[in-house]
Design an enzyme around this catalytic site. Sequence first.
Site, PDB file in Angstrom:
ATOM      1  N   ARG A 166     -24.140  -1.585 -20.229  1.00 57.35           N
ATOM      2  CA  ARG A 166     -22.857  -2.106 -19.544  1.00 57.35           C
ATOM      3  C   ARG A 166     -23.270  -3.358 -18.755  1.00 57.35           C
ATOM      4  O   ARG A 166     -22.399  -3.787 -17.832  1.00 57.35           O
ATOM      5  CB  ARG A 166     -22.094  -1.294 -18.584  1.00 57.35           C
ATOM      6  CG  ARG A 166     -21.541  -0.039 -19.148  1.00 57.35           C
ATOM      7  CD  ARG A 166     -20.789  -0.388 -20.394  1.00 57.35           C
ATOM      8  NE  ARG A 166     -20.125   0.901 -20.965  1.00 57.35           N
ATOM      9  CZ  ARG A 166     -20.809   1.359 -22.191  1.00 57.35           C
ATOM     10  NH1 ARG A 166     -21.827   0.979 -22.678  1.00 57.35           N
ATOM     11  NH2 ARG A 166     -20.200   2.529 -22.552  1.00 57.35           N
ATOM     12  N   SER A 243     -12.340   2.901 -19.129  1.00 55.19           N
ATOM     13  CA  SER A 243     -12.783   3.430 -18.270  1.00 55.19           C
ATOM     14  C   SER A 243     -12.922   2.705 -17.035  1.00 55.19           C
ATOM     15  O   SER A 243     -13.461   1.579 -17.240  1.00 55.19           O
ATOM     16  CB  SER A 243     -14.249   3.991 -18.948  1.00 55.19           C
ATOM     17  OG  SER A 243     -14.254   4.549 -19.884  1.00 55.19           O
ATOM     18  N   GLU A 344     -16.185  -0.520 -13.066  1.00 54.22           N
ATOM     19  CA  GLU A 344     -16.451  -1.062 -14.712  1.00 54.22           C
ATOM     20  C   GLU A 344     -15.546  -2.593 -14.793  1.00 54.22           C
ATOM     21  O   GLU A 344     -15.983  -3.710 -15.040  1.00 54.22           O
ATOM     22  CB  GLU A 344     -16.277  -0.269 -15.700  1.00 54.22           C
ATOM     23  CG  GLU A 344     -16.825  -0.987 -16.888  1.00 54.22           C
ATOM     24  CD  GLU A 344     -17.125   0.253 -18.074  1.00 54.22           C
ATOM     25  OE1 GLU A 344     -16.660   0.133 -19.084  1.00 54.22           O
ATOM     26  OE2 GLU A 344     -17.712   1.180 -17.516  1.00 54.22           O
TER      27      GLU A 344
END
Length: 349
Positions: A166, A243, A344
């Site tokens: 990520r 998410s 995130e």
Amino acid sequence: MTSASLPLREDVPLAPLTTFRIGGPARYFAEATTEQEVAAAVAWAEAQGVELFLLGGGSNLLVHDEGFAGLVLQMKIAGIEALGDGVFEVGAGESWDGFVARAVAAECAGIECLAGIPGSVGGTPVQNVGAYGQEVSETIVSVRAFDRQAKAFVDLSKQECRFRYRASLFNTDARGRYIVTRVRFQLRAGGVPTLRYADLQKHFADAHPTPSLVAVAAAVREIRRAKGMLIVEGDPDCRSAGSFFKNPVVAASLLPEVAKAVGGEVKDVPSWPAGEGCVKLPAAWLLERAGFVKGYGVGPAGISTRHTLALTNRGGATFADVEHLEEEIVAGVEIRFGIRLEREPVVLG
């Protein structure tokens, strides 16, 4: 208001341009359909002394209620060029899911499990988007971008992008330096689909022969929709940024303490290897065992009724509402497990 080569607008609402549907206006706003307009936007922002923010599909973004005092540049560079042997060069403003559909229809494997992810192509290398057993970095050959420091366009190799979980050069080591304009992908022409993920293995358990790439992409969209992770107009569970928390990477030595916190054994704690001496834990598992289950929350911001990791705008939610819920969850998980979760989505303003 206009620049010589860049149409500019003022006080443009940003909430409608994000999947969260939250946030105030941009003081200045422009769209870039060419690389020349990208360079012009950077020059204008520097001349005016205002901050510049690049907006893609708005799917990984949470905007402050007060909005953004600088220039928001929305990437609109289009084009999907098939160069042969599974190689595609794609404009950063193209819809990611549209590109996935084009690739699987051409029987090119490598991104079929990334179907249904909202947003634009240019945003995928920034976060190294991944889902259902694939990461976009596995297929990226190079990224073309405007280097704001050198004031020139550069082509960065996969290695230079420094991809990891990520993360990439673009959102860590050189955050804000590069504006992605095009991405080159190497897919597997005639390749078979990736079926590593448990949900997909279950979906195709009785499938003979091996399902097509198109069938796998369709199954991923179906699974995402069932979890409220596919953008469907009118569905409140879809007013989110996907998410909200990253799966934490922790020292493997911490696993006994995690197990003890839930009255179980180490073997009962789901985890995956994540480098020497480290493991990755599913954030959703941690949330649920800390009491933050699907549908949790009172008021306009809450946890999705279908996906534990998605914080949603149930209607009329503000940035402050989401931030309050985030802080409650982070504190609760840290108290229970001694693990601090990381957000995130990008916050603007």
